[in-house]
Design an enzyme around this catalytic site. Structure first.
Site, short mmCIF file in Angstrom:
data_model
loop_
_atom_site.label_atom_id
_atom_site.label_comp_id
_atom_site.label_asym_id
_atom_site.label_seq_id
_atom_site.Cartn_x
_atom_site.Cartn_y
_atom_site.Cartn_z
CG ASP A 1 -15.80 -13.41 -1.59
OD1 ASP A 1 -15.44 -12.34 -2.09
OD2 ASP A 1 -15.00 -14.28 -1.20
CB CYS B 1 -10.61 7.94 4.91
SG CYS B 1 -11.10 6.24 4.61
CB CYS C 1 -7.56 9.19 8.60
SG CYS C 1 -6.82 7.74 9.39
CB CYS D 1 -5.04 2.01 6.09
SG CYS D 1 -5.68 3.20 4.89
CB CYS E 1 0.13 -0.86 3.70
SG CYS E 1 0.16 -2.18 2.46
CB CYS F 1 -2.01 -6.72 -1.00
SG CYS F 1 -3.19 -7.09 0.30
CB CYS G 1 -2.98 -8.71 5.80
SG CYS G 1 -2.08 -7.35 6.58
CB CYS H 1 -5.31 -1.68 6.10
SG CYS H 1 -6.35 -3.04 5.51
CB CYS I 1 -9.16 1.56 10.35
SG CYS I 1 -10.55 2.57 9.75
#
Length: 302
Positions: free
Chosen positions: A119, A174, A177, A180, A184, A200, A226, A229, A233
């Site tokens: 990360d 995706c 679709c 999300c 949001c 966001c 959060c 989304c 899914c």
């Protein structure tokens, strides 16, 4: 290769890809310009493993499945934690596992050099994850593993050792679709895969300073992060269940933080990834929830 990592608790899948650089630098530059607070500056080290480790021959991409969402009744006024913070900090889990994997590779060939990140490194992990063919970047911006779903954390181990590369598993998308995008609360997602990070909900839960009334409305009951989304899914239905953590924390109340010094806060919550911003930010977010009379509340099942 699999025998070297299959007993490591922080790795639920691992793929090895070539160190060829990613062709997405303009996209990353745009993201840096719109969300510099959380995005590393978009230089060549974001896309080229050879910059961070000269002579790199192999890039190992590790996938760790986070705790899966489940319905938890939440008290009035409590702040909701995203699943990334329910259990033990994935940074620690993945980093320890990749270090152990590195040691095993070094035992086989001591001539190798390594670069490890989880990360907080320069390389764009989601781009290299997509390169594996184990999933795809969704319209939500999350990497969606075709077996583990989108609730995955990523880690990278680069090495100068020439390891056997994995073939791409397939090509996923995706399709039509857009759940999300529709769900949001900040309207930050777009059909072309771009996003406005400053609207966001997760971004706002971590943003320093006071939030505007509109930002508070988007924040709703989010204490940190959060999952909306990901909740909606369909790719997260019927996936393999790998994470077996039991000490999960789904929400926090204002009284849970009363009288806590920063040191005590770290002792209680510091092993969860959402605590990195500190107690002050959690108190700020909870304060907005106490002031709110209802607008912006998000109470979907998670």
């Amino acid at each position: 290769m699999e025998v070297l990592w299959q007993d490591l608790r922080g790795i639920h899948d691992l793929k090895i890809v070539s160190p060829q650089k990613l062709d997405i630098l303009p996209i990353l530059r745009h993201r840096y310009e719109t969300a510099a607070t959380f995005e590393p500056e978009a230089g060549p080290e974001r896309v080229d493993p050879g910059v961070v480790l000269p002579g790199c021959q192999s890039v190992l991409v590790a996938f760790y499945q986070l705790p899966r969402p489940q319905w938890q009744e939440m008290p009035e006024g409590a702040g909701r934690l995203a699943s990334v913070s329910w259990g033990e900090d994935y940074h620690t889990i993945l980093r320890d596992s990749l270090r152990m994997l590195q040691e095993r590779l070094e035992a086989q060939d001591p001539t190798g050099e390594f670069f490890l990140q989880v990360d907080t490194g320069p390389l764009y992990e989601r781009g290299f994850a997509q390169k594996t063919g184990a999933g795809h970047l969704g319209k939500s911006g999350n990497f969606i593993h075709h077996r583990l779903g989108s609730y995955v954390a990523l880690g990278i181990l680069c090495t100068t050792l020439e390891l056997p590369l994995d073939e791409e598993e397939g090509h996923y998308s995706c399709g039509d679709c857009s759940r999300c995008i529709q769900a949001c609360p900040g309207g930050c997602l777009h059909e072309d895969g771009t996003m406005i990070p400053t609207s966001c909900r997760s971004f706002l839960s971590q943003k320093k300073g006071m939030l505007t009334a509109k930002e508070q409305e988007i924040l709703g009951d989010a204490l940190y992060g959060c999952d909306i989304c990901q909740w909606v899914c369909p790719k997260n239905q019927g996936v393999e269940e790998k994470n077996a953590e039991e000490d999960l924390l789904h929400w926090v109340r204002s009284q849970d933080l009363e009288g806590l010094s920063n040191k005590k806060f770290r002792e209680i919550y510091g092993h969860r990834s959402g605590a990195w911003r500190g107690a002050a930010l959690w108190r700020r977010n909870l304060g907005y929830m106490e002031e709110a009379s209802g607008p912006g509340k998000i109470n979907e099942k998670c």
